[in-house]
Structure formats: structure tokens, C-alpha cells
Design an enzyme around this catalytic site. Structure first.
Site, PDB file in Angstrom:
ATOM      1  N   THR A  28       0.955  -1.756   0.263  1.00  0.00           N
ATOM      2  CA  THR A  28       0.419   0.037   0.005  1.00  0.00           C
ATOM      3  C   THR A  28       0.932   1.236   0.184  1.00  0.00           C
ATOM      4  OG1 THR A  28      -2.033  -1.307   1.170  1.00  0.00           O
ATOM      5  CG2 THR A  28      -1.850   1.582   1.184  1.00  0.00           C
ATOM      6  N   GLY A  29       0.484   1.739  -0.808  1.00  0.00           N
ATOM      7  CA  GLY A  29       0.620   3.638  -0.507  1.00  0.00           C
ATOM      8  C   GLY A  29       1.702   3.933  -2.056  1.00  0.00           C
ATOM      9  N   ASP A  83       5.996  -4.795  -1.042  1.00  0.00           N
ATOM     10  CA  ASP A  83       5.873  -3.005   0.042  1.00  0.00           C
ATOM     11  C   ASP A  83       6.595  -2.144   0.081  1.00  0.00           C
ATOM     12  OD1 ASP A  83       3.005  -1.911   0.916  1.00  0.00           O
ATOM     13  OD2 ASP A  83       3.452  -3.150   2.868  1.00  0.00           O
ATOM     14  N   LYS A  96       6.478   1.103   9.460  1.00  0.00           N
ATOM     15  CA  LYS A  96       5.310   1.276   8.181  1.00  0.00           C
ATOM     16  C   LYS A  96       4.022   1.833   8.906  1.00  0.00           C
ATOM     17  CE  LYS A  96       4.903  -1.943   5.600  1.00  0.00           C
ATOM     18  NZ  LYS A  96       4.548  -1.068   4.319  1.00  0.00           N
ATOM     19  N   GLY A  97       3.373   2.277   8.118  1.00  0.00           N
ATOM     20  CA  GLY A  97       2.051   3.130   8.530  1.00  0.00           C
ATOM     21  C   GLY A  97       1.382   4.600   7.782  1.00  0.00           C
ATOM     22  N   GLY A  99       0.686   5.467   5.657  1.00  0.00           N
ATOM     23  CA  GLY A  99      -0.925   4.658   5.101  1.00  0.00           C
ATOM     24  C   GLY A  99      -1.637   4.814   5.796  1.00  0.00           C
ATOM     25  N   GLU A 105      -0.769  -5.131   6.528  1.00  0.00           N
ATOM     26  CA  GLU A 105       1.294  -5.044   5.684  1.00  0.00           C
ATOM     27  C   GLU A 105       1.228  -5.736   6.160  1.00  0.00           C
ATOM     28  OE1 GLU A 105       1.165  -0.828   3.911  1.00  0.00           O
ATOM     29  OE2 GLU A 105       1.814  -0.672   5.863  1.00  0.00           O
ATOM     30  N   LYS A 123      13.689   6.773   2.175  1.00  0.00           N
ATOM     31  CA  LYS A 123      13.545   5.877   3.969  1.00  0.00           C
ATOM     32  C   LYS A 123      14.771   5.162   4.256  1.00  0.00           C
ATOM     33  CE  LYS A 123       9.129   7.246   2.037  1.00  0.00           C
ATOM     34  NZ  LYS A 123       8.700   6.322   1.361  1.00  0.00           N
TER      35      LYS A 123
END
Ligand code: 5RP
Length: 228
Positions: A28-29, A83, A96-97, A99, A105, A123
Site C-alpha cells: 500500500t502507498g 511493499d 511502516k504505516g 498510509g 501489511e 526512506k
């Protein structure tokens, strides 16, 4: 080369790992959007694979491209998860997260034989903690979970969207937990996981097997070694 060019480059390189017959976890993202678009093109070109999705938005994107998306509720294990990430350190630990999809995930990543992170160079960090750790929280336990995380030393902010509490795909709240530099990510992850009402958090300790990072046009691919 723009940040989006880097995201696309990393995503396209990782797409080469998707082979005929695989069951693939779709992240996701914005970086995952490039991946899913590319996999849609490859599917149209004859590559045959099935997918599970880490969010309703990724599921919708994949289905619109004709990719078969299985309900993860029916799937115990997948071949490959790909991902994005918000931070990744040299020990392949990640936050992560941003989004809001970190719970799904992490489930999908944990079910995968192999999990790859795709990202632009921004990142990569020497130490996790510039970003807050997103924590998916049962609305019923909001005040209790917030206080428990504050006792661990974080400044805690309830995520909002259009002046309302943000809701995950599961209908839960997200607490963005600002710890600052995280000296012991595995210990913190265990402490967060032990809080009743904390349904999941965005610290990934063991899940990531490799990363594809494009930094100013230069692709870096690294595999986790047993010693990492
Ligand atoms: C969503 C995520 C994303 O993978 C992460 O936020 C990276 O997003 P982007 O590729 O847009 O930078 O964890 O919950």
C-alpha cells in the site's frame, strides 16, 4: 530524477521477482501504486499470478487492472510480498504505516516466504525514529492505550482526517507515536505488542528479507543475511 522516478524504478525492478504461478502480496502507498500498475501491465502481457492486497485501495487498483485478488481471510501463506516503507535501517528493520495499512501489511508480510521493501532513497535511515510509529488502536481502549504508550516515552498524536479521527480499513483508530531515535527497536516492538487494545503497530523487526531502493537514479538491492 524525481522522488517519484525513484519510487517507480524500485517498483519496476522488484516486479521482476513476480513469476508465473505465484501468490503475491500487494503493498500500500504511492510506491506500491507504481508496482501494482506495472504488475497490471505484465498481467495483460501474459504473466499469470494471483494476489492478496494489504488495503482496500490496493485491492481496488489491482482488480481494476484485471488481477485476481483473493480474500486474505482464505489464505494461510503467500510466495512473495512487496511493499513500501516509511523508514528502513541497515538491519532491515522498518517503520511502516504512514498510509494506515500497517496491520494488514504485517499480516501479509508475515505470511510471505519472501518480503521485499521498495522505496526511494529518502526512506533509508541510520536509526529508526524520525517518523512516528503508527499504532492501530481499538477505539474502545483509546485512552488506555494512549497512556500506556506515553509511559513508554512517546508523544502520542491521534491521527485525524477532515477533523475526524482517521479510521483504518478495519474501522480502528491510529495513534502516531513519536519516540524520537529508537535505540532498541525489537524491545520497543515487544512492549507495544503487549498492550491490550493495541491491535498492531508499524515497527517491522523480522519481516523484511530484502530491499530495492532507488536513490537519485541508482538502484540498490540488498538481501538480509543470516547475520543481519
Ligand atoms: C502504508 C505504508 C506504506 O508502505 C508507506 O507509508 C510508504 O508509502 P509511500 O510508498 O507512499 O512512501 O506503510 O501503510
Amino acid at each position: 530524477m524525481s522522488q517519484d522516478d525513484d519510487k517507480r524504478r524500485a517498483a519496476l525492478a522488484a516486479a521482476d521477482e513476480v513469476k508465473d504461478g505465484m501468490l503475491v502480496g500487494l503493498g500500500t502507498g504511492s510506491t506500491a501504486v507504481f508496482l501494482i500498475d506495472e504488475l497490471g501491465r505484465r498481467f495483460a502481457g501474459g504473466l499469470r499470478f494471483r494476489a492478496v492486497a494489504t488495503s482496500l485501495s490496493s485491492e481496488a487498483q489491482a482488480k481494476a487492472l484485471g488481477i485476481e485478488v483473493l480474500p486474505f481471510a482464505d489464505v494461510a501463506a503467500i510466495d512473495l510480498a512487496i511493499d513500501g516503507t516509511d523508514e528502513i535501517d541497515p538491519q532491515f528493520r522498518a517503520i511502516k504505516g504512514a498510509g494506515g495499512a500497517m496491520l494488514r501489511e504485517k499480516c501479509v508480510a508475515a505470511s510471505a516466504t519472501r518480503m521485499i521493501v521498495i522505496a526511494d532513497g529518502s526512506k533509508q535511515v541510520a536509526q529508526l525514529g524520525t517518523m512516528p510509529v503508527p499504532c492501530e488502536t481499538l477505539p474502545f481502549a483509546l485512552a488506555f492505550v494512549r497512556a500506556a504508550v506515553e509511559r513508554l516515552g512517546a508523544r502520542v498524536v491521534l491521527r485525524t482526517k477532515s477533523d475526524e479521527p482517521y479510521r483504518t480499513d478495519q474501522g480502528n483508530f491510529v495513534l502516531d507515536c513519536h519516540f524520537g531515535p529508537i535505540a532498541a527497536p525489537a524491545e520497543l516492538a515487544a512492549q507495544l505488542s503487549s498492550i491490550p487494545g493495541m491491535i498492531g503497530h508499524g515497527l517491522f523487526i523480522d519481516e523484511v528479507d530484502a530491499f530495492y531502493i532507488s536513490d537519485a537514479g541508482q538502484l540498490i538491492v540488498k538481501e538480509r543475511l543470516l547475520s543481519d
